[in-house]
Design a protein around this motif. Structure first.
Motif, PDB file in Angstrom:
ATOM      1  N   GLU A 182      42.385  43.390  47.652  1.00  0.00           N
ATOM      2  CA  GLU A 182      42.522  42.209  48.511  1.00  0.00           C
ATOM      3  C   GLU A 182      41.269  41.980  49.355  1.00  0.00           C
ATOM      4  O   GLU A 182      40.772  40.856  49.440  1.00  0.00           O
ATOM      5  N   LYS A 183      40.775  43.039  49.972  1.00  0.00           N
ATOM      6  CA  LYS A 183      39.583  42.914  50.826  1.00  0.00           C
ATOM      7  C   LYS A 183      38.356  42.527  50.003  1.00  0.00           C
ATOM      8  O   LYS A 183      37.554  41.706  50.429  1.00  0.00           O
ATOM      9  N   ASN A 184      38.212  43.119  48.808  1.00  0.00           N
ATOM     10  CA  ASN A 184      37.063  42.786  47.959  1.00  0.00           C
ATOM     11  C   ASN A 184      37.142  41.346  47.465  1.00  0.00           C
ATOM     12  O   ASN A 184      36.130  40.656  47.427  1.00  0.00           O
ATOM     13  N   LEU A 185      38.324  40.879  47.102  1.00  0.00           N
ATOM     14  CA  LEU A 185      38.474  39.483  46.675  1.00  0.00           C
ATOM     15  C   LEU A 185      38.186  38.526  47.825  1.00  0.00           C
ATOM     16  O   LEU A 185      37.572  37.473  47.630  1.00  0.00           O
ATOM     17  N   GLU A 186      38.587  38.904  49.037  1.00  0.00           N
ATOM     18  CA  GLU A 186      38.281  38.114  50.228  1.00  0.00           C
ATOM     19  C   GLU A 186      36.776  37.971  50.411  1.00  0.00           C
ATOM     20  O   GLU A 186      36.256  36.882  50.662  1.00  0.00           O
TER      21      GLU A 186
END
Length: 191
Positions: A182-186
Motif C-alpha cells: 500500500e505504501k509503495n503504491l502510494e
C-alpha cells in the motif's frame, strides 16, 4: 502499445537501496507489457555500501542479459556518485534518470576526495547529448522507497517504451504485500 526491437536498461546503486527490487519490478513490468526480457544482477560489496548493478535487456533477439559498455539506452541510478559511474554504460543520446541524493564514498568521508557536485553530471550529459532527469522527493516517509520514487519517474516520463503504469503496479503487487505494498503504491502514484 509501442514496441521496440531492443532496449537496454542499466540500473546502478549502493547496497541497501533496493536495486534488486527495482530490477525485478521492471523485468516483470516489461513481461506484462508483452516483451521478451532478460536480466541479471551483479553485486559488489552490497552489504557494505558497495555498488549494485542490474542489466535488463528487452526486445526480440536478445540472448544475453549483459549490456556492453556504452550501449544502454537508459541508466537509472539511486545515488549521485553511482549516476556518474553509470554514464560510462550509457550511449550518447540516451537517458539518465537518477535520485539526486548522495551516499558519500569512503574517500570523501576521509577527506581524500571532494563531494561530487551536480554540475559534473550535467556537464557530461550536455557534452554527450544525454537527457538528464534528476529526481528527489523531499518529504519521503521512508528513504527505502527512493527506488519506487525513481520507478514513478520512469513511468511518468515513459522512459521504457510500451510499459505503462498498470504493468508496474501489477509487478509491485507480485513482489510486495500488505501495508508495505500500500505504501509503495502510494509513493508510485503520487508525484
Amino acid at each position: 502499445m509501442s514496441k521496440v526491437e531492443k532496449f537496454n536498461i542499466y540500473l546502478i546503486g549502493v547496497g541497501g537501496q533496493g536495486i534488486g527490487l527495482l530490477s525485478e519490478v521492471i523485468i516483470r513490468a516489461c513481461d506484462y507489457a508483452g516483451y521478451p526480457v532478460r536480466g541479471v544482477d551483479t553485486h559488489g560489496l552490497a552489504q557494505r555500501g558497495g555498488t549494485v548493478i542490474s542489466h535488463i535487456r528487452i526486445g526480440q533477439g536478445v540472448y544475453s542479459p549483459i549490456i556492453q559498455e556504452g550501449r544502454a539506452d537508459l541508466v537509472a541510478a539511486l545515488e549521485r556518485n553511482e549516476a556518474l559511474r553509470g554514464l560510462n554504460n550509457l550511449k550518447d543520446g540516451g537517458t539518465l534518470v537518477y535520485y539526486n541524493a548522495m551516499w558519500q564514498p569512503l574517500s570523501t568521508r576521509l577527506g581524500k576526495s571532494k563531494k561530487l557536485e551536480e554540475h559534473v553530471i550535467s556537464d557530461e550529459c550536455n557534452l554527450r547529448n544525454i537527457r538528464e532527469i534528476k529526481v528527489f522527493r523531499e518529504y519521503l516517509e521512508d528513504s527505502r522507497m527512493q527506488n519506487v520514487v525513481l520507478l514513478s519517474e520512469i513511468e511518468k516520463h515513459k522512459l521504457i517504451p510500451g510499459v505503462e503504469a498498470e504493468h508496474y503496479k501489477a509487478a509491485l503487487k507480485d513482489l510486495i504485500a500488505g501495508k508495505v505494498l500500500e505504501k509503495n503504491l502510494e509513493v508510485f502514484i503520487s508525484r
